[in-house]
Design a protein around this motif. Sequence first.
Motif, PDB file in Angstrom:
ATOM      1  N   SER A 139       8.580   6.930   1.969  1.00 24.23           N
ATOM      2  CA  SER A 139       7.274   6.831   1.324  1.00 24.23           C
ATOM      3  C   SER A 139       6.311   7.858   1.888  1.00 24.23           C
ATOM      4  N   ALA A 160      -0.383  14.848  -0.046  1.00 28.83           N
ATOM      5  CA  ALA A 160      -1.233  13.874   0.609  1.00 28.83           C
ATOM      6  C   ALA A 160      -1.477  14.299   2.043  1.00 28.83           C
ATOM      7  N   GLY A 179       0.617   1.404   4.877  1.00 27.97           N
ATOM      8  CA  GLY A 179      -0.699   1.062   4.363  1.00 27.97           C
ATOM      9  C   GLY A 179      -0.771   1.132   2.851  1.00 27.97           C
ATOM     10  N   ASP A 180      -1.841   0.583   2.279  1.00 24.29           N
ATOM     11  CA  ASP A 180      -2.079   0.538   0.838  1.00 24.29           C
ATOM     12  C   ASP A 180      -1.070  -0.370   0.134  1.00 24.29           C
ATOM     13  N   THR A 181      -1.390  -0.668  -1.102  1.00 30.17           N
ATOM     14  CA  THR A 181      -0.534  -1.540  -1.896  1.00 30.17           C
ATOM     15  C   THR A 181       0.480  -0.715  -2.679  1.00 30.17           C
ATOM     16  N   ALA A 206       4.707  11.260   0.010  1.00 26.36           N
ATOM     17  CA  ALA A 206       3.261  11.488  -0.050  1.00 26.36           C
ATOM     18  C   ALA A 206       2.898  12.841   0.546  1.00 26.36           C
ATOM     19  N   GLU A 224       0.828  -0.704  -5.846  1.00 26.11           N
ATOM     20  CA  GLU A 224       0.156  -0.120  -7.003  1.00 26.11           C
ATOM     21  C   GLU A 224      -0.578   1.167  -6.622  1.00 26.11           C
ATOM     22  N   ALA A 225      -1.208   1.173  -5.450  1.00 23.76           N
ATOM     23  CA  ALA A 225      -1.918   2.375  -5.011  1.00 23.76           C
ATOM     24  C   ALA A 225      -0.939   3.521  -4.765  1.00 23.76           C
ATOM     25  N   TRP A 226       0.205   3.208  -4.163  1.00 24.74           N
ATOM     26  CA  TRP A 226       1.203   4.261  -3.928  1.00 24.74           C
ATOM     27  C   TRP A 226       1.765   4.772  -5.251  1.00 24.74           C
ATOM     28  N   ARG A 245      -0.768   7.071  -6.759  1.00 26.22           N
ATOM     29  CA  ARG A 245      -0.862   8.318  -6.000  1.00 26.22           C
ATOM     30  C   ARG A 245       0.333   9.219  -6.276  1.00 26.22           C
ATOM     31  N   CYS A 300      10.124   3.284   4.924  1.00 27.89           N
ATOM     32  CA  CYS A 300       8.790   3.706   5.363  1.00 27.89           C
ATOM     33  C   CYS A 300       8.706   5.224   5.429  1.00 27.89           C
TER      34      CYS A 300
END
Length: 299
Positions: A22, A31, A239-241, A26, A243-245, A248, A19
């Motif tokens: 990630s 991010a 959060g998010d899937t 970001a 694929e979204a990560w 991004r 976690c």
Amino acid sequence: MTNSIVVPGARRWFLRAVCAVSMAVAAAAGAAAPAALTDLPPPALVAAALDAHPAVAGARAGVTVEEAQRRRLVAGPYESGVRLGRQSRHDALAGRSLGEWDLTVERTLRLPAKTGLDERLGTLGVEAARLAVGAARHEAARGLLRQWFAWLRAVAQRSHWDEQRMLFARQAALVARRVELGDAARQDQWLAEAAVAQAEAAEVQALTRVEVAAAELLRSYPQLRLPARVPALEPVPVGDTAEAWLARITERNHELALARVEVELRRAAAGRAHADVRPDPTLGLRLASERAGAERVVG
């Protein structure tokens, strides 16, 4: 008597590390900063540690170099030149020497196509250097995260062995009491005491690993401050899937963007080298006086 030692928090530490990795990736990629977590260093200390990292400082120095290089390319390689000559001509018929001089002012002019290519080369060089700063900061952040969780893992293992030592010590005391009452064999007491000794040795080794991990972390990132107590936390969903990560991270990937800019830089350099096939014109003004001023030359 068989003793089985299991680290109960291994899965929890793994999930928490995933976690944190990630969120750190970001944040390093630009991010929005996640909420501060108590099992991570304070954001202000992290920013100071990354800014002072040698790789990041070196990359920032590279930006300064590329900005100077861009100014040099924009200014161009040519400058105005002045040539002044003087000579004496001997006139045999007149029986005297005649003074002569000439003055030339000239400058080579870059063709417009070459000027545009030089400006593009300079701009791409600065862009690549700035992306290199982001890539260096990203790698420094990953290294910090890796060493920070190595230290947390060592602290957790040391705490676990401390609990095991106290548990075995209580068991050894109970076995010793049973031996006194004749309810257990002396061999059981020896085995219990051996388990206590093994736990104590493992705790000493774990403490050494904590000190080594802390020393390595602070040597690489001296701006950090290690907390006296590490709270036990459950993993926090990011959060998010997936694929979204993935999208991004790909969009904000410094290494990928740097590779693309370097490709454009190589293409611009090849185009600039091809443009040198056509020579640049040189313009100048020449003034001359010959035969003691009897002849004036303007060219």
